[in-house]
Scaffold this motif. Structure first.
Motif, short mmCIF file in Angstrom:
data_model
loop_
_atom_site.label_atom_id
_atom_site.label_comp_id
_atom_site.label_asym_id
_atom_site.label_seq_id
_atom_site.Cartn_x
_atom_site.Cartn_y
_atom_site.Cartn_z
N ASP A 55 6.85 73.57 25.74
CA ASP A 55 6.71 72.11 25.83
C ASP A 55 5.70 71.72 26.91
OD1 ASP A 55 8.55 71.80 23.81
OD2 ASP A 55 10.22 71.39 25.15
N THR A 56 5.73 72.43 28.03
CA THR A 56 4.79 72.14 29.11
C THR A 56 3.36 72.43 28.69
OG1 THR A 56 6.48 72.60 30.77
CG2 THR A 56 4.19 72.66 31.51
N LEU A 57 3.16 73.55 28.01
CA LEU A 57 1.81 73.88 27.52
C LEU A 57 1.32 72.82 26.53
CD1 LEU A 57 2.10 77.74 27.07
CD2 LEU A 57 0.70 76.51 28.76
N PHE A 58 2.21 72.35 25.68
CA PHE A 58 1.82 71.30 24.74
C PHE A 58 1.50 70.00 25.48
CE2 PHE A 58 2.55 68.03 21.45
CZ PHE A 58 1.61 68.46 20.54
N TRP A 59 2.28 69.69 26.53
CA TRP A 59 2.01 68.51 27.37
C TRP A 59 0.60 68.62 27.96
CZ3 TRP A 59 0.77 67.24 32.35
CH2 TRP A 59 1.05 65.93 32.76
N ILE A 60 0.27 69.81 28.47
CA ILE A 60 -1.06 70.04 29.05
C ILE A 60 -2.14 69.87 27.99
CG2 ILE A 60 -2.57 71.79 30.08
CD1 ILE A 60 0.01 72.86 31.50
N TYR A 61 -1.89 70.42 26.80
CA TYR A 61 -2.84 70.30 25.69
C TYR A 61 -3.12 68.83 25.39
CZ TYR A 61 -4.51 70.30 20.86
OH TYR A 61 -5.22 70.07 19.73
N LEU A 62 -2.06 68.03 25.32
CA LEU A 62 -2.23 66.60 25.06
C LEU A 62 -3.06 65.95 26.15
CD1 LEU A 62 1.36 65.63 23.87
CD2 LEU A 62 -0.69 65.84 22.44
N LYS A 63 -2.72 66.26 27.39
CA LYS A 63 -3.42 65.67 28.55
C LYS A 63 -4.91 66.01 28.51
CE LYS A 63 -2.81 63.83 32.75
NZ LYS A 63 -2.38 62.48 32.96
N VAL A 64 -5.21 67.28 28.23
CA VAL A 64 -6.61 67.74 28.19
C VAL A 64 -7.39 67.04 27.08
CG1 VAL A 64 -8.06 69.75 27.66
CG2 VAL A 64 -6.20 69.95 29.29
#
Length: 123
Positions: A55-64
């Motif tokens: 979930d955190t990696l996906f959050w980062i993906y969205l942010k990027v």
């Protein structure tokens, strides 16, 4: 590419290599094999860690990619996993801040009654 950007790319590459080294032992075996070697609480911890990491990696993906993650359903999922982590910690007797906590206390008299009743009902 300018020097600043090149340095940032090198730092990112080094960070990715560090993550790959850290995950190496975990990714070297099938998850089922790893889980079978763990206690129930350790399995819960590992599965919660995996869910939180994804979930955190996906959050980062969205942010990027310029998507506001706070408005995305991934935030609700992160909060859900955090609640599970809290439940796991409570089950382990960890009270968030001080590391101590309330452990369940055994009511010896009640346990004796349960055992006596179970034994007498099997006769």
């Amino acid at each position: 590419m300018d020097k600043k950007l090149s340095k940032q790319v090198d730092q990112l590459d080094a960070a990715i290599e560090q993550v790959e080294r850290a995950l190496g032992p975990i990714l070297s075996q099938p998850l089922n094999e790893q889980l079978s070697k763990l206690s129930a609480i350790e399995r819960c911890e590992l599965e919660a860690l995996i869910a939180y990491s994804i979930d955190t990696l996906f959050w980062i993906y969205l942010k990027v990619n310029g998507v506001p993650p706070k408005e995305h359903p991934v935030m609700a999922e992160l909060q859900r996993v955090q609640r599970y982590i809290g439940k796991i910690n409570k089950a382990k007797g960890i009270n968030g801040e001080d590391g101590g906590g309330d452990r369940m206390k055994l009511d010896k008299q009640a346990a004796d009654r349960f055992i006596r009743n179970a034994i007498s009902s099997n006769k």
